[in-house]
Design a protein around this motif. Structure first.
Motif, short mmCIF file in Angstrom:
data_model
loop_
_atom_site.label_atom_id
_atom_site.label_comp_id
_atom_site.label_asym_id
_atom_site.label_seq_id
_atom_site.Cartn_x
_atom_site.Cartn_y
_atom_site.Cartn_z
N GLY A 323 -4.82 9.46 -40.14
CA GLY A 323 -4.86 8.46 -38.59
C GLY A 323 -4.53 9.98 -37.42
O GLY A 323 -4.88 9.97 -35.83
N THR A 324 -4.54 11.19 -38.08
CA THR A 324 -4.29 12.50 -36.71
C THR A 324 -6.04 13.42 -37.32
O THR A 324 -6.24 13.93 -36.11
CB THR A 324 -3.50 13.61 -37.48
N LEU A 325 -7.04 12.55 -37.77
CA LEU A 325 -8.58 13.20 -37.92
C LEU A 325 -8.36 12.69 -37.08
O LEU A 325 -9.49 11.59 -37.71
CB LEU A 325 -8.67 12.92 -39.23
N GLU A 326 -9.29 13.42 -35.94
CA GLU A 326 -9.64 11.88 -34.34
C GLU A 326 -11.66 12.49 -34.69
O GLU A 326 -12.14 11.59 -34.52
CB GLU A 326 -9.60 13.37 -33.20
N ASP A 327 -11.93 13.38 -36.07
CA ASP A 327 -12.84 13.40 -35.63
C ASP A 327 -13.57 12.12 -36.89
O ASP A 327 -14.56 12.64 -37.31
CB ASP A 327 -14.31 14.88 -36.00
N LEU A 328 -12.57 12.02 -37.85
CA LEU A 328 -13.15 11.45 -38.80
C LEU A 328 -14.49 10.29 -38.97
O LEU A 328 -13.76 9.12 -38.15
CB LEU A 328 -11.70 10.58 -40.25
N CYS A 356 -8.61 7.47 -34.82
CA CYS A 356 -10.22 7.97 -35.26
C CYS A 356 -11.35 7.48 -34.22
O CYS A 356 -11.96 6.62 -35.47
CB CYS A 356 -10.07 7.84 -36.87
N ARG A 357 -11.50 8.04 -33.83
CA ARG A 357 -12.28 7.43 -31.97
C ARG A 357 -13.44 7.35 -33.31
O ARG A 357 -14.27 6.66 -32.37
CB ARG A 357 -12.12 7.86 -31.06
N PHE A 358 -14.52 8.03 -34.03
CA PHE A 358 -15.46 8.23 -34.38
C PHE A 358 -15.44 7.15 -35.59
O PHE A 358 -16.94 7.32 -36.29
CB PHE A 358 -15.58 9.75 -34.67
N LEU A 359 -14.75 6.44 -35.83
CA LEU A 359 -15.10 5.60 -37.50
C LEU A 359 -15.90 5.18 -37.77
O LEU A 359 -16.15 4.05 -36.33
CB LEU A 359 -13.65 5.06 -38.02
#
Length: 473
Positions: A323-328, A356-359
């Motif tokens: 959940g901390t990987l915001e670019d995932l 992860c706003r780009f998932l």
């Protein structure tokens, strides 16, 4: 069209697809010292005349991205001052002239994307000034003369997508101290991976060996490649046969962006030593035999875009650190032995993925998760297109909030223990194309709201407890 930098003028009419207009022989007869000939991207259809050898003052010859056909003339050996040869993306065939080594000033050779056959001339080893050799995308075959790897000036060797074979020397990099890129993927190389990796190859940035027949293990010496950014040893289909464990020294590669080890036989756990990976963007290790827990320190890889651990033997809970990987953008964990935390009724890691706003893709099928889908799933990225959680022992109801995922095109929750009714709000996911809910314990009616799914191509609801009539859509 005037080209003073090339040392000659040529009319626009001469650049028509059917003709070069101005022949190499005409250039020679003008007695001009042509040092650069650039006819790239002009849709030219012709053969390269043997008279090209008369342009003895050429330093640059660029005929790339045309439709030159036929053989590369042996007379090219007469271009003793030539430094850059660009003939990529044409229709040249036959063998590379062995006499090309007589162009002793050659620095860069681009022959990519032709129909060249035969072996790579062993005479290349005599080109002591060569910096770049790009022969990708041809039909070259046979072993590579080992002397090529003794050219100390080489910066890039690109031989991808040919039919080259044989073993590589274990001390492959010892004589190439300036080598930055080695591209050997999609060939038929075999034998052990090069193992003697040390400070002699400290400049190496890209190492691509995928889609060959290599075997053996990843040597500890890989950890000494401090500038390495791309390491490709596997692929999305069957690739090499790499075995053994991932060496702990791999954690030294702080610049690594793309470790690509999929579809091998690598086993053991990911090294316990904390990985410093601030530049890591792709981590692809699907189709191996990796086991143990997924390490929490992957949260250090804050640039991570694509993570694929599918088809391994990972166990334990899925860590919240994702959940901390915001670019995932892609998270693939399917085909492991991952579980929810003991006594945890809600899949907590899913709740954290709302950051992860780009998932775009989430797959976790074929895991014994045994958890409930949280209502917070509706807070996932608006970019999310795929959710595959089939055969994962999911239980409880399908949350109404899932309808907030307006970009979803694929939803597979089949072969689980889901109960309750089919949410009528699913009809609000207008772009949904595939909906799989079969083999659960769903009951009630099929909601009329599903008729709003105008893009739906497949709907599987079999083996549930659904009753009533089929909506008249």
């Amino acid at each position: 069209m005037d080209s003073p930098a090339l040392g000659f003028s040529v009319s626009t009419a001469a650049m028509q697809p059917a003709s070069t207009g101005l022949s190499f022989h005409q250039l020679y007869r003008r007695r001009q010292r042509v040092t650069a000939l650039n006819l790239s991207y002009l849709c030219l259809q012709a053969t390269i005349s043997p008279r090209i050898g008369n342009l003895s003052f050429l330093v640059l010859l660029d005929l790339s991205n045309n439709s030159f056909s036929g053989f590369l003339p042996h007379e090219i050996r007469s271009l003793r001052r030539l430094r850059i040869l660009r003939l990529s993306f044409n229709k040249l065939e036959g063998r590379i002239p062995p006499s090309i080594h007589q162009c002793r000033e050659l620095r860069r050779v681009y022959l990519r994307g032709n129909y060249l056959t035969g072996a790579i001339p062993s005479s290349f080893r005599n080109m002591s000034s060569l910096e770049l050799l790009n022969l990708e995308g041809n039909s070259l075959s046979g072993p590579v003369a080992l002397g090529i790897f003794n050219i100390s000036s080489l910066i890039v060797i690109a031989l991808t997508d040919n039919h080259l074979s044989g073993n590589l020397p274990t001390n492959l990099y010892s004589h190439c101290p300036n080598l930055q890129g080695l591209y050997l993927s999609s060939n038929e190389f075999s034998g052990q991976l090069p193992s003697q990796l040390n400070l002699s190859c400290r400049e190496l940035v890209i190492l691509s060996l995928s889609y060959n027949k290599f075997n053996g293990s990843i040597a500890e010496g890989f950890g000494s490649l401090e500038k390495l950014e791309v390491l490709h040893l596997g692929g999305r289909r069957h690739s090499n046969n790499i075995t053994g464990n991932i060496p702990t020294t791999i954690s030294n590669l702080s610049r690594l962006q793309e470790p690509f080890h999929s579809r091998n036989h690598i086993k053991g756990s990911i090294p316990n030593s904390e990985l410093s990976c601030p530049n890591l963007e792709l981590l692809l290790a699907a189709g191996n035999s990796l086991s143990g827990h997924i390490p929490y320190y992957l949260s250090n890889c804050f640039k991570l875009i694509y993570l694929d651990f599918s088809a391994n033997l990972f166990s334990g809970p899925i860590p919240k650190c994702f959940g901390t990987l915001e670019d995932l953008q892609v998270l693939s964990l399917d085909g492991n032995k991952l579980t929810g935390k003991s006594g945890d009724q809600v899949l907590s890691f899913l709740s954290t993925l709302s950051n992860c706003r780009f998932l775009e893709r989430l797959t976790m099928s074929f895991n014994p998760l045994n958890i409930i889908i949280p209502d917070s799933v509706g807070n996932f990225s608006a970019s999310l297109k795929t959710i595959d959680a089939s055969q994962s022992q999911l239980k409880g109801h399908i949350p109404m909030g899932i309808s907030s995922l307006k970009g979803l095109t694929f939803l597979d929750l089949s072969n689980n223990n889901l109960s309750g009714s089919i949410p009528s709000t699913l009809g609000g996911i207008e772009g949904l194309q595939r909906l799989y809910l079969r083999d659960n314990k769903l009951e009630g009616i099929i909601p009329d709201d599903l008729c709003q799914l105008r893009n739906l191509g497949e709907l599987f609801l079999s083996n549930n407890k659904i009753s009533g009539s089929i909506p008249n859509c």
